[in-house]
Design a protein around this motif. Structure first.
Motif, PDB file in Angstrom:
ATOM      1  N   ALA A 353       1.207  34.942  -5.880  1.00 14.98           N
ATOM      2  CA  ALA A 353       2.124  36.043  -5.590  1.00 14.98           C
ATOM      3  C   ALA A 353       3.498  35.828  -6.216  1.00 14.98           C
ATOM      4  O   ALA A 353       4.143  36.783  -6.653  1.00 14.98           O
ATOM      5  N   VAL A 354       3.968  34.574  -6.250  1.00 18.21           N
ATOM      6  CA  VAL A 354       5.318  34.306  -6.791  1.00 18.21           C
ATOM      7  C   VAL A 354       5.265  33.738  -8.204  1.00 18.21           C
ATOM      8  O   VAL A 354       6.304  33.359  -8.752  1.00 18.21           O
ATOM      9  N   ASN A 355       4.057  33.659  -8.792  1.00 17.02           N
ATOM     10  CA  ASN A 355       3.881  33.168 -10.172  1.00 17.02           C
ATOM     11  C   ASN A 355       4.384  31.735 -10.335  1.00 17.02           C
ATOM     12  O   ASN A 355       5.059  31.402 -11.327  1.00 17.02           O
ATOM     13  N   ALA A 356       4.059  30.864  -9.383  1.00 16.31           N
ATOM     14  CA  ALA A 356       4.482  29.465  -9.476  1.00 16.31           C
ATOM     15  C   ALA A 356       3.552  28.701 -10.411  1.00 16.31           C
ATOM     16  O   ALA A 356       2.345  28.967 -10.464  1.00 16.31           O
ATOM     17  N   THR A 357       4.119  27.747 -11.151  1.00 15.07           N
ATOM     18  CA  THR A 357       3.296  26.940 -12.053  1.00 15.07           C
ATOM     19  C   THR A 357       2.404  25.985 -11.278  1.00 15.07           C
ATOM     20  O   THR A 357       1.292  25.688 -11.716  1.00 15.07           O
ATOM     21  N   TYR A 358       2.871  25.467 -10.168  1.00 18.92           N
ATOM     22  CA  TYR A 358       2.044  24.625  -9.312  1.00 18.92           C
ATOM     23  C   TYR A 358       2.640  24.633  -7.913  1.00 18.92           C
ATOM     24  O   TYR A 358       3.768  25.124  -7.684  1.00 18.92           O
ATOM     25  N   GLY A 359       1.886  24.105  -6.967  1.00 20.80           N
ATOM     26  CA  GLY A 359       2.356  24.030  -5.584  1.00 20.80           C
ATOM     27  C   GLY A 359       1.687  22.896  -4.840  1.00 20.80           C
ATOM     28  O   GLY A 359       0.546  22.528  -5.145  1.00 20.80           O
ATOM     29  N   ILE A 360       2.413  22.325  -3.885  1.00 17.85           N
ATOM     30  CA  ILE A 360       1.900  21.209  -3.073  1.00 17.85           C
ATOM     31  C   ILE A 360       2.353  21.409  -1.636  1.00 17.85           C
ATOM     32  O   ILE A 360       3.516  21.748  -1.387  1.00 17.85           O
ATOM     33  N   ILE A 361       1.433  21.210  -0.696  1.00 13.62           N
ATOM     34  CA  ILE A 361       1.777  21.162   0.731  1.00 13.62           C
ATOM     35  C   ILE A 361       1.701  19.716   1.172  1.00 13.62           C
ATOM     36  O   ILE A 361       0.646  19.077   1.073  1.00 13.62           O
ATOM     37  N   LEU A 362       2.828  19.184   1.643  1.00  9.58           N
ATOM     38  CA  LEU A 362       2.922  17.797   2.097  1.00  9.58           C
ATOM     39  C   LEU A 362       3.100  17.783   3.611  1.00  9.58           C
ATOM     40  O   LEU A 362       3.879  18.567   4.160  1.00  9.58           O
ATOM     41  N   ILE A 363       2.370  16.888   4.275  1.00 11.55           N
ATOM     42  CA  ILE A 363       2.403  16.776   5.725  1.00 11.55           C
ATOM     43  C   ILE A 363       2.980  15.415   6.104  1.00 11.55           C
ATOM     44  O   ILE A 363       2.588  14.389   5.547  1.00 11.55           O
ATOM     45  N   MET A 364       3.911  15.413   7.051  1.00  7.37           N
ATOM     46  CA  MET A 364       4.477  14.174   7.567  1.00  7.37           C
ATOM     47  C   MET A 364       3.589  13.659   8.686  1.00  7.37           C
ATOM     48  O   MET A 364       3.468  14.293   9.739  1.00  7.37           O
ATOM     49  N   ASP A 365       2.959  12.528   8.451  1.00  8.55           N
ATOM     50  CA  ASP A 365       2.041  11.927   9.411  1.00  8.55           C
ATOM     51  C   ASP A 365       2.505  10.515   9.693  1.00  8.55           C
ATOM     52  O   ASP A 365       2.445   9.650   8.820  1.00  8.55           O
ATOM     53  N   ALA A 366       2.963  10.265  10.952  1.00  5.70           N
ATOM     54  CA  ALA A 366       3.555   8.966  11.311  1.00  5.70           C
ATOM     55  C   ALA A 366       4.719   8.685  10.363  1.00  5.70           C
ATOM     56  O   ALA A 366       5.665   9.465  10.305  1.00  5.70           O
ATOM     57  N   ASP A 367       4.669   7.605   9.619  1.00  7.37           N
ATOM     58  CA  ASP A 367       5.736   7.283   8.677  1.00  7.37           C
ATOM     59  C   ASP A 367       5.370   7.650   7.249  1.00  7.37           C
ATOM     60  O   ASP A 367       6.088   7.277   6.304  1.00  7.37           O
ATOM     61  N   GLU A 368       4.286   8.359   7.053  1.00 10.61           N
ATOM     62  CA  GLU A 368       3.813   8.682   5.717  1.00 10.61           C
ATOM     63  C   GLU A 368       4.017  10.159   5.399  1.00 10.61           C
ATOM     64  O   GLU A 368       4.195  10.988   6.298  1.00 10.61           O
ATOM     65  N   VAL A 369       3.968  10.462   4.125  1.00 10.10           N
ATOM     66  CA  VAL A 369       3.959  11.839   3.642  1.00 10.10           C
ATOM     67  C   VAL A 369       2.679  12.000   2.828  1.00 10.10           C
ATOM     68  O   VAL A 369       2.513  11.349   1.789  1.00 10.10           O
ATOM     69  N   LEU A 370       1.769  12.855   3.301  1.00  8.08           N
ATOM     70  CA  LEU A 370       0.453  12.985   2.693  1.00  8.08           C
ATOM     71  C   LEU A 370       0.254  14.388   2.159  1.00  8.08           C
ATOM     72  O   LEU A 370       0.638  15.375   2.813  1.00  8.08           O
ATOM     73  N   PRO A 371      -0.349  14.550   0.990  1.00  2.00           N
ATOM     74  CA  PRO A 371      -0.655  15.889   0.471  1.00  2.00           C
ATOM     75  C   PRO A 371      -1.837  16.502   1.229  1.00  2.00           C
ATOM     76  O   PRO A 371      -2.873  15.865   1.406  1.00  2.00           O
ATOM     77  N   ALA A 372      -1.662  17.737   1.699  1.00  6.64           N
ATOM     78  CA  ALA A 372      -2.723  18.431   2.433  1.00  6.64           C
ATOM     79  C   ALA A 372      -3.420  19.466   1.573  1.00  6.64           C
ATOM     80  O   ALA A 372      -4.591  19.769   1.805  1.00  6.64           O
ATOM     81  N   ALA A 373      -2.716  20.041   0.579  1.00  9.35           N
ATOM     82  CA  ALA A 373      -3.316  21.039  -0.302  1.00  9.35           C
ATOM     83  C   ALA A 373      -2.492  21.117  -1.581  1.00  9.35           C
ATOM     84  O   ALA A 373      -1.274  20.896  -1.564  1.00  9.35           O
ATOM     85  N   THR A 374      -3.152  21.413  -2.699  1.00  6.75           N
ATOM     86  CA  THR A 374      -2.459  21.522  -3.983  1.00  6.75           C
ATOM     87  C   THR A 374      -2.960  22.740  -4.738  1.00  6.75           C
ATOM     88  O   THR A 374      -4.065  23.231  -4.496  1.00  6.75           O
ATOM     89  N   TYR A 375      -2.103  23.196  -5.680  1.00  5.78           N
ATOM     90  CA  TYR A 375      -2.450  24.313  -6.547  1.00  5.78           C
ATOM     91  C   TYR A 375      -2.045  23.939  -7.975  1.00  5.78           C
ATOM     92  O   TYR A 375      -0.874  23.655  -8.247  1.00  5.78           O
ATOM     93  N   ARG A 376      -3.027  23.897  -8.870  1.00 11.71           N
ATOM     94  CA  ARG A 376      -2.808  23.538 -10.274  1.00 11.71           C
ATOM     95  C   ARG A 376      -2.040  22.214 -10.406  1.00 11.71           C
ATOM     96  O   ARG A 376      -1.093  22.098 -11.177  1.00 11.71           O
ATOM     97  N   TRP A 377      -2.452  21.239  -9.651  1.00 13.14           N
ATOM     98  CA  TRP A 377      -1.785  19.933  -9.646  1.00 13.14           C
ATOM     99  C   TRP A 377      -2.833  18.863  -9.933  1.00 13.14           C
ATOM    100  O   TRP A 377      -3.814  18.741  -9.205  1.00 13.14           O
ATOM    101  N   LYS A 378      -2.628  18.084 -10.989  1.00 17.27           N
ATOM    102  CA  LYS A 378      -3.619  17.086 -11.395  1.00 17.27           C
ATOM    103  C   LYS A 378      -3.024  15.685 -11.459  1.00 17.27           C
ATOM    104  O   LYS A 378      -3.660  14.771 -11.978  1.00 17.27           O
ATOM    105  N   HIS A 379      -1.821  15.501 -10.943  1.00 22.37           N
ATOM    106  CA  HIS A 379      -1.151  14.206 -11.027  1.00 22.37           C
ATOM    107  C   HIS A 379      -1.252  13.467  -9.700  1.00 22.37           C
ATOM    108  O   HIS A 379      -1.636  14.024  -8.668  1.00 22.37           O
TER     109      HIS A 379
END
Length: 612
Positions: A353-379
């Protein structure tokens, strides 16, 4: 006093009929049973309209134009010019029994046979014939006189006794259909709902003998007795079909029924209060109450449906998909143990909808930051700290704000719930513009609120199941390096055969020292070992019980592990019956059952280690 009581009871019956009809079709739009039941309820609403209009007839207009009759299709044309007698002869209520008889046929197990189809068509044929006779001849009602508060107001014609007899026959056939369906139902909860519907049919059927006695013996029964019986039947039918549809579809209505009723009731009360003031101050006719009551329920019941339907006219295709996915995600909250796929779907729709090149949803779990979902992200991300993700509001990012591979990130949207940041949404720069527009930022903000609600619910579910795993702590913990003697799979197999002593005696559980301590000193067979295993499992299961007093209905969450295992394996209830009793979804049921069995297996191994 009788006038006011009759008005109030019929207004309540009208409100129930209209609201329950729309509740069923908006919550089960693809269900034939829901639609036919709604038509039944709306047809019964015609009787309440007849009575209310007869008691509160609108003023007779002067020189009424012919088109005005299009708004009153269920009453004779003379109704607008001759007063209350004609309003009492509306025919909308006649098809109700045909619709309900059709519902009971559809509920029957198996396909629609020719015999069943013939009975359905016969019901509709009788209804059409009765409508024709009532509208065009005096054979149903020959005259109207007296007081509309009493049943003797209408003088029956020659065919009226025949109509009552046919009506009673269809009531009996509907009752028989429900009883046969209940006998073949797969579980107790379905039988309970069908019993409610049978009771509603019987209560509604009492209207027939009351009407016959009143007309044949000229006993002036108050019309409100008929209205009360039908109002009780309407309430039971609406709630019973709502519960029945939910059970058949594998879901539960939880508190949604009460919530929806409270919402419509509150809005309706406000509108009726305003209408009452208008009647008192500006001398508006009392008939305004009837139209306000009906239109308020109809319009507010259809708000969500209309909003979803209008999306196609006011939003682009990609935004329509985003809004639909958000609604789907909202329904999934608390239903699935892993919502990453749904989060990825929302992220995909937002980035499109916003024509983003990529997107990432990061979740804070305990003391960590973990990716929960990605869009056009291969790194691969470097270990990100929660401080780096912290933000009070949408944060536009300058190039190089984060090290590669996030150096081109353009915006960071924090995910907040109850003033606590649960994660963040990071989007790359837009493909066609140097920066995101304000409209895009507003869309990100509204989407982040939905995502934060889902992430918070998942966190609460995770904390709950961690508490379940900690319920059994009465014995010392076995060393972590020691392998477990009893696995979850072995224990679950034993639970499934809990009442088969022969099978239990051959399972690995029978070799435990705990079982040996329960055996007699001599004459031991595999049957005795099976009985000892049975006793041991019950002892461990009882450790999951939070207290001695029986829980209420619905029971608190801490009772779920014990009740699920107890009802499923000890009593033998089906999964759908247990889910309906606890008002939980299938996903929550499966997660809690697995966690409870895992706790029992762990307790068994701890007890075995302590005995050693």
């Amino acid at each position: 006093m009788l006038y006011y009581i009759t008005n109030i009871i019929n207004a309540i019956g009208l409100a129930l009929s209209v609201w329950l009809g729309f509740y069923l079709v908006t919550h089960s739009p693809r269900s034939k049973i829901a639609w036919l039941t709604s038509l039944t309820l709306w047809s019964v609403a015609g009787l309440y309209l007849n009575i209310l209009l007869a008691l509160n007839p609108p003023p007779i207009p002067e020189n009424a134009p012919s088109w005005i009759f299009l708004f009153f299709p269920f009453w004779p044309h003379e109704a607008l010019i001759s007063g209350w007698p004609e309003w009492l002869q509306g025919w909308l209520v006649i098809p109700a029994i045909a619709f309900w008889h059709h519902v009971t046929i559809v509920m029957r197990p198996g396909r629609m046979t020719n015999w069943r189809l013939a009975r359905v068509l016969l019901g509709y044929a009788v209804s059409l014939a009765a409508i024709y006779v009532m509208v065009n001849t005096p054979l149903m009602f020959s005259s109207v006189s007296g007081d509309p508060l009493f049943l003797t107001t209408l003088k029956p014609g020659q065919l009226y006794p025949v109509f009552l007899l046919v009506l009673l026959a269809f009531v009996c056939m509907s009752l028989i259909n429900l009883i046969r369906t209940a006998r073949s139902a797969s579980n107790q909860l379905l039988r309970k709902q069908l019993a409610i519907l049978s009771s509603a049919t019987l209560i509604a059927g009492l209207v027939v003998p009351i009407s016959f006695i009143s007309f044949s013996l000229q006993i002036a029964f108050p019309r409100v007795t008929q209205s009360i019986l039908l109002a009780c039947a309407v309430a039971l039918i609406g709630y019973g079909v709502a519960r029945y549809s939910a059970l058949v579809e594998g879901r539960s209505i939880r508190r949604d029924f009460v919530y929806h009723a409270s919402l419509i009731g509150g809005i309706l009360g406000l509108y009726l209060l305003i209408t009452w003031f208008s009647i008192k101050l500006f001398r508006i006719p009392n008939v305004a109450f009837i139209f306000v009551l009906t239109m308020v329920i109809i319009t507010h019941s259809l708000v969500d449906v209309a909003r979803h339907s209008l999306d196609v006219f006011f939003f682009r295709h990609d935004l329509i998909g985003l809004r639909a996915n958000l609604r789907s995600l909202t329904r999934l909250v608390g239903e699935k143990s892993n919502l990453n796929e749904s989060l990825a779907l929302i992220l995909n729709s937002l980035c499109t909808a916003v024509n983003a090149t990529y997107g990432i949803i990061l979740i804070m779990d305990a003391d960590e930051v973990l990716p929960a979902a990605t869009y056009r992200w291969k790194h691969t991300l470097w270990p990100i700290s929660q401080v780096e993700m912290s933000a009070d509001d949408i944060l536009p990012l300058a190039p190089g704000h984060f090290p590669p591979p996030l150096s081109e990130a353009a915006v960071l949207v924090p995910l907040y719930a109850e003033n606590v940041q649960l994660g963040a949404l990071i989007l790359g720069k837009p493909t066609n513009y140097p920066a995101y527009s304000q409209r895009d930022l507003d869309l990100m903000q509204s989407t982040s609120d939905q995502l934060a609600a889902v992430v918070q619910q998942r966190r609460l579910d995770k904390e709950f199941h961690q508490q379940v795993a900690q319920l059994v702590q009465n014995y010392p913990r076995a060393p972590l390096t020691q392998p477990q003697a009893i696995s979850v799979e072995v224990l679950e197999k034993a639970l499934r055969n809990l009442h088969d002593y022969g099978c239990l005696g051959a399972y690995p559980l029978a070799e435990l020292k705990l079982v040996g301590a329960l055996l007699p000193p001599e004459g031991v067979t595999h049957i005795e070992r099976g009985k000892a295993v049975h006793t041991l499992i019950l002892q461990v299961l009882n450790k999951l019980r939070p207290g001695t007093n029986e829980p209420g209905n619905p029971p608190p969450r801490e009772w779920y592990p014990y009740l699920i295992l107890h009802d499923a394996y000890l009593i033998g209830l089906s999964n759908s019956e247990i889910m309906a009793r606890l008002y939980i979804s299938e996903g929550t049921f499966n997660r809690t059952r697995r966690a409870a069995i895992s706790s029992m297996a762990r307790a068994l191994n701890e007890m075995e280690t302590a005995l050693s």
